[in-house]
Structure formats: structure tokens, C-alpha cells
Write a protein that holds these residues in place. Structure first.
Motif, mmCIF file in Angstrom:
data_model
loop_
_atom_site.group_PDB
_atom_site.id
_atom_site.type_symbol
_atom_site.label_atom_id
_atom_site.label_comp_id
_atom_site.label_asym_id
_atom_site.label_seq_id
_atom_site.Cartn_x
_atom_site.Cartn_y
_atom_site.Cartn_z
ATOM 1 N N PRO A 13 51.296 33.404 40.250
ATOM 2 C CA PRO A 13 52.130 34.961 40.111
ATOM 3 C C PRO A 13 51.500 36.224 40.596
ATOM 4 O O PRO A 13 50.421 36.227 39.543
ATOM 5 C CB PRO A 13 53.098 34.587 39.165
ATOM 6 C CG PRO A 13 51.316 33.840 38.727
ATOM 7 C CD PRO A 13 50.846 32.828 39.493
ATOM 8 N N LEU A 14 51.512 36.454 41.259
ATOM 9 C CA LEU A 14 51.143 37.673 42.446
ATOM 10 C C LEU A 14 50.433 39.025 41.276
ATOM 11 O O LEU A 14 49.676 39.545 40.954
ATOM 12 C CB LEU A 14 51.081 37.798 43.702
ATOM 13 C CG LEU A 14 50.395 36.809 44.584
ATOM 14 C CD1 LEU A 14 50.381 38.231 45.796
ATOM 15 C CD2 LEU A 14 49.421 36.329 44.296
ATOM 16 N N SER A 15 52.297 38.962 40.602
ATOM 17 C CA SER A 15 52.185 40.349 39.473
ATOM 18 C C SER A 15 51.864 39.737 38.263
ATOM 19 O O SER A 15 52.303 41.401 37.103
ATOM 20 C CB SER A 15 53.873 40.622 39.734
ATOM 21 O OG SER A 15 53.994 41.285 41.032
ATOM 22 N N ASP A 16 51.584 39.112 38.032
ATOM 23 C CA ASP A 16 51.099 37.855 36.733
ATOM 24 C C ASP A 16 50.149 39.105 35.538
ATOM 25 O O ASP A 16 48.935 38.535 36.296
ATOM 26 C CB ASP A 16 51.357 36.641 36.057
ATOM 27 C CG ASP A 16 50.843 36.666 34.926
ATOM 28 O OD1 ASP A 16 52.086 36.520 33.927
ATOM 29 O OD2 ASP A 16 49.855 36.090 34.640
ATOM 30 N N THR A 17 50.251 40.089 34.906
ATOM 31 C CA THR A 17 48.965 40.189 34.393
ATOM 32 C C THR A 17 47.829 38.858 34.651
ATOM 33 O O THR A 17 46.481 39.539 34.574
ATOM 34 C CB THR A 17 49.284 41.129 33.339
ATOM 35 O OG1 THR A 17 50.000 42.604 33.949
ATOM 36 C CG2 THR A 17 47.805 42.107 32.624
ATOM 37 N N ALA A 18 47.995 38.482 33.156
ATOM 38 C CA ALA A 18 46.968 37.037 33.230
ATOM 39 C C ALA A 18 46.539 36.560 33.668
ATOM 40 O O ALA A 18 45.348 36.030 34.764
ATOM 41 C CB ALA A 18 47.659 36.368 32.174
ATOM 42 N N PHE A 19 47.352 36.500 34.976
ATOM 43 C CA PHE A 19 47.082 35.517 36.993
ATOM 44 C C PHE A 19 45.699 36.425 37.033
ATOM 45 O O PHE A 19 45.110 35.972 38.061
ATOM 46 C CB PHE A 19 48.054 35.296 37.684
ATOM 47 C CG PHE A 19 47.662 34.471 38.942
ATOM 48 C CD1 PHE A 19 47.510 33.471 38.548
ATOM 49 C CD2 PHE A 19 48.014 35.433 39.789
ATOM 50 C CE1 PHE A 19 46.095 32.679 39.924
ATOM 51 C CE2 PHE A 19 47.176 34.827 40.973
ATOM 52 C CZ PHE A 19 47.185 33.573 41.252
ATOM 53 N N GLN A 20 45.901 37.620 37.632
ATOM 54 C CA GLN A 20 45.335 39.023 38.215
ATOM 55 C C GLN A 20 44.110 38.770 37.183
ATOM 56 O O GLN A 20 42.831 39.045 37.961
ATOM 57 C CB GLN A 20 45.923 40.046 38.219
ATOM 58 C CG GLN A 20 47.086 40.329 38.897
ATOM 59 C CD GLN A 20 48.064 41.438 38.441
ATOM 60 O OE1 GLN A 20 47.402 42.475 37.822
ATOM 61 N NE2 GLN A 20 48.962 42.169 39.463
ATOM 62 N N GLN A 21 44.034 38.885 36.164
ATOM 63 C CA GLN A 21 42.450 38.879 35.375
ATOM 64 C C GLN A 21 41.899 37.699 35.946
ATOM 65 O O GLN A 21 40.416 37.928 35.857
ATOM 66 C CB GLN A 21 42.778 39.427 34.075
ATOM 67 C CG GLN A 21 43.598 40.533 34.027
ATOM 68 C CD GLN A 21 42.401 42.090 34.130
ATOM 69 O OE1 GLN A 21 41.142 41.558 34.057
ATOM 70 N NE2 GLN A 21 43.212 42.489 35.296
ATOM 71 N N ARG A 22 42.188 36.462 35.242
ATOM 72 C CA ARG A 22 41.596 35.310 35.426
ATOM 73 C C ARG A 22 40.984 35.313 37.485
ATOM 74 O O ARG A 22 40.304 34.666 36.947
ATOM 75 C CB ARG A 22 42.485 34.397 35.586
ATOM 76 C CG ARG A 22 42.562 33.791 34.499
ATOM 77 C CD ARG A 22 43.868 32.104 33.905
ATOM 78 N NE ARG A 22 44.548 32.369 34.829
ATOM 79 C CZ ARG A 22 45.469 32.617 34.736
ATOM 80 N NH1 ARG A 22 46.044 33.256 33.342
ATOM 81 N NH2 ARG A 22 46.716 32.100 35.360
ATOM 82 N N CYS A 23 41.985 35.927 38.138
ATOM 83 C CA CYS A 23 40.939 35.506 39.656
ATOM 84 C C CYS A 23 39.889 36.946 39.375
ATOM 85 O O CYS A 23 39.343 36.733 40.179
ATOM 86 C CB CYS A 23 42.162 36.487 40.929
ATOM 87 S SG CYS A 23 43.812 34.896 40.558
ATOM 88 N N LYS A 24 40.039 37.968 38.846
ATOM 89 C CA LYS A 24 38.704 38.653 38.453
ATOM 90 C C LYS A 24 37.880 38.381 38.583
ATOM 91 O O LYS A 24 36.850 39.064 38.694
ATOM 92 C CB LYS A 24 39.984 40.800 38.521
ATOM 93 C CG LYS A 24 38.614 41.703 38.010
ATOM 94 C CD LYS A 24 39.630 42.982 37.667
ATOM 95 C CE LYS A 24 38.467 44.525 37.767
ATOM 96 N NZ LYS A 24 36.777 43.462 37.443
ATOM 97 N N GLN A 25 38.473 37.792 36.920
ATOM 98 C CA GLN A 25 37.164 37.335 36.802
ATOM 99 C C GLN A 25 35.440 36.531 37.575
ATOM 100 O O GLN A 25 34.741 35.975 37.178
ATOM 101 C CB GLN A 25 37.100 36.829 35.248
ATOM 102 C CG GLN A 25 35.897 36.389 34.517
ATOM 103 C CD GLN A 25 36.855 35.685 32.761
ATOM 104 O OE1 GLN A 25 37.902 35.481 32.802
ATOM 105 N NE2 GLN A 25 35.757 35.192 32.235
ATOM 106 N N HIS A 26 36.915 35.470 37.705
ATOM 107 C CA HIS A 26 35.648 34.492 38.337
ATOM 108 C C HIS A 26 35.518 34.738 39.728
ATOM 109 O O HIS A 26 34.574 34.423 40.065
ATOM 110 C CB HIS A 26 36.935 33.981 39.176
ATOM 111 C CG HIS A 26 36.596 32.148 39.840
ATOM 112 N ND1 HIS A 26 36.241 31.163 39.361
ATOM 113 C CD2 HIS A 26 36.181 32.513 41.270
ATOM 114 C CE1 HIS A 26 35.950 30.572 40.100
ATOM 115 N NE2 HIS A 26 36.218 30.531 41.419
#
Length: 258
Positions: A13-26
Motif C-alpha cells: 500500500p504505497l500511499s499508507d504512511t505507516a508502510f512508507q515509514q517501515r520501508c524507510k526505516q529498513h
């Protein structure tokens, strides 16, 4: 194809903020982010077919270079890690050879996709190359072809694996091996890698995998391809500022034309 037919939005879910942050942190912690089966089987098939159909258009290059991708430094011996040659060989078709209705172009240009990448990479925005060749590149590697050990000049790379070879073609890397911003080149560490005396990591990826990688300080390579099946990999290249073109000398080296 519409973007919803290309990206597996149920999984990503590319627009989901929580998903974005998980990807960024990784990505920030590991220097690499791997998203398997990022595109649909239908989109993958279409891209693979386009790649096979246009392979005869590819420009093949074979280069000897050092890991720093710089001219040799006469202050060091030829076999010093600063100058020691490695070899890279591949074929490539360029942005202006990708079809207008290709899923690759739909994906590359999509605002949803680009916003996701910018957030994960920590960029204010991402922009196409100003020249007509450098934004989307499809790379081919046949038996015996490889990318030698090197550090990237750019701060990030975005790739999409389209077809795996029968064997070989593995992406290997050693993260945080140098600090380019401080001018710390870590010749001893590079020498260990080139001599096969240092443990390396392998980025596991199958067809349809989207990968983001920070290669400026991570030494990395693609091992020689084995077998009759061509390795096909798409590089989705963006700039953090608009209006930037790849230099004419680089275009001649990579693409054989301007």
C-alpha cells in the motif's frame, strides 16, 4: 495497463504512511530494501516480452574499471585497490527505446509510485533525466557477463528484476565499506573484498522484485551469469533535482550514442 494492474497494491500500500515509514526505516538501517513480487504476473510477462523483442537493439559494452569508477591514480601501484582493474560487461536499451504503452513507463511516471520512492529515500522529489536516454534502462547480461565490484556515484539506485538467469547473476555487497563524503576510501577493506577474504552479503531477488539500494558507500557487484537464459534488470533512474542530464561522455560510454 493501468497502475492498479501493475503494482500489487494489496501487498504494498504505497500511499499508507505507516508502510512508507517501515520501508524507510529498513532502508536506512540496512542500506537495501527488497520488495518481492512488487509487480503483477501480467505486467512482468509484458515487460519480459518487450525485453526479449528488443534485445537486438541493445548496445553491449565491456569495460575495465576500478571500484571507485575513477581514472587511475599514478600515486598508487596498478595492483593497489585504488587502481586494481575489474571488469563489467552488459547490454542496454534506453528510455527512448521503451514503448510508450509499456508498463515500465506507466510505473516510472506514476505520481503514486514516485511519491513513495521519494519518501522512502528521504528526497524532496524525484525527477526524470533531462536527456532522452537515461531515465529507464533495461540491462541484459548473457553467459559470462557481469558487473565488477564498484561503488556508485549516486546516493541511491532503484531496480526491477525482470528475468533471472539459470545460475549466477547474484547481487553481492558489503555495506558501509567507505565514507565518500569524508573522503575515507578504506583501501584495506576493499583489498580484502577483491581478494575474496571478506564476508559479503547476497541480495535475494526473484523476477518482479523491486529493490532500492544505497551503493555510494556499499561495495557491490553482480556475479557472472551462467547458462543460456539472459538476466534482465530494469534500472529506474531519477534525479533529486529537475533538468539534470547524463553527460555526453557517460552516454557514449554506456549507450554508444548521444
Amino acid at each position: 495497463m493501468q497502475l492498479e494492474q501493475i503494482i500489487q497494491f494489496n501487498e504494498y500500500p504505497l500511499s499508507d504512511t505507516a508502510f512508507q515509514q517501515r520501508c524507510k526505516q529498513h532502508l536506512d538501517e540496512h542500506g537495501a530494501l527488497v520488495l518481492p513480487d512488487f509487480i503483477s504476473a501480467e505486467a512482468l510477462t509484458k515487460i519480459c516480452q518487450e525485453g526479449a523483442h528488443k534485445k537486438h537493439l541493445a548496445y553491449y559494452s565491456k569495460d575495465d574499471h576500478n571500484v571507485y569508477l575513477k581514472d587511475p591514480d599514478p600515486d598508487f601501484a596498478d595492483d593497489h585497490p585504488r587502481n586494481q582493474p575489474v571488469q563489467s560487461s552488459k547490454g542496454c536499451i534506453t528510455d527512448n527505446q521503451i514503448a510508450e504503452d509499456s508498463p515500465l513507463r506507466t510505473l516510472y511516471d506514476a505520481e503514486t509510485f514516485r511519491d513513495f520512492l521519494a519518501t522512502v529515500l528521504g528526497e524532496q522529489g524525484l525527477y526524470n533525466y533531462a536527456d532522452p536516454m537515461s531515465s529507464i534502462n533495461l540491462h541484459y547480461a548473457d553467459e559470462g557477463q557481469e558487473l565488477g565490484w564498484h561503488f556508485d556515484n549516486s546516493s541511491f539506485a532503484i531496480t526491477l528484476l525482470i528475468q533471472s538467469p539459470e545460475a549466477g547473476g547474484s547481487f553481492e555487497y558489503v555495506e558501509n565499506l567507505r565514507d565518500a563524503d569524508r573522503g575515507e576510501m578504506n583501501y584495506d577493506g576493499v583489498a580484502e573484498v577483491l581478494a575474496g577474504k571478506r564476508q559479503v552479503k547476497t541480495l535475494q531477488a526473484g523476477p518482479g522484485t523491486l529493490a532500492m539500494f544505497r551503493g555510494r558507500n556499499a561495495l557491490h557487484r553482480v556475479t557472472p551469469v551462467k547458462g543460456d537464459k539472459t538476466r534482465m534488470l530494469v534500472v529506474l533512474a531519477y534525479n533529486s533535482e529537475p533538468g539534470i542530464a547524463l553527460s555526453e561522455s557517460a552516454r557514449l560510454t554506456f549507450y554508444g550514442r548521444l
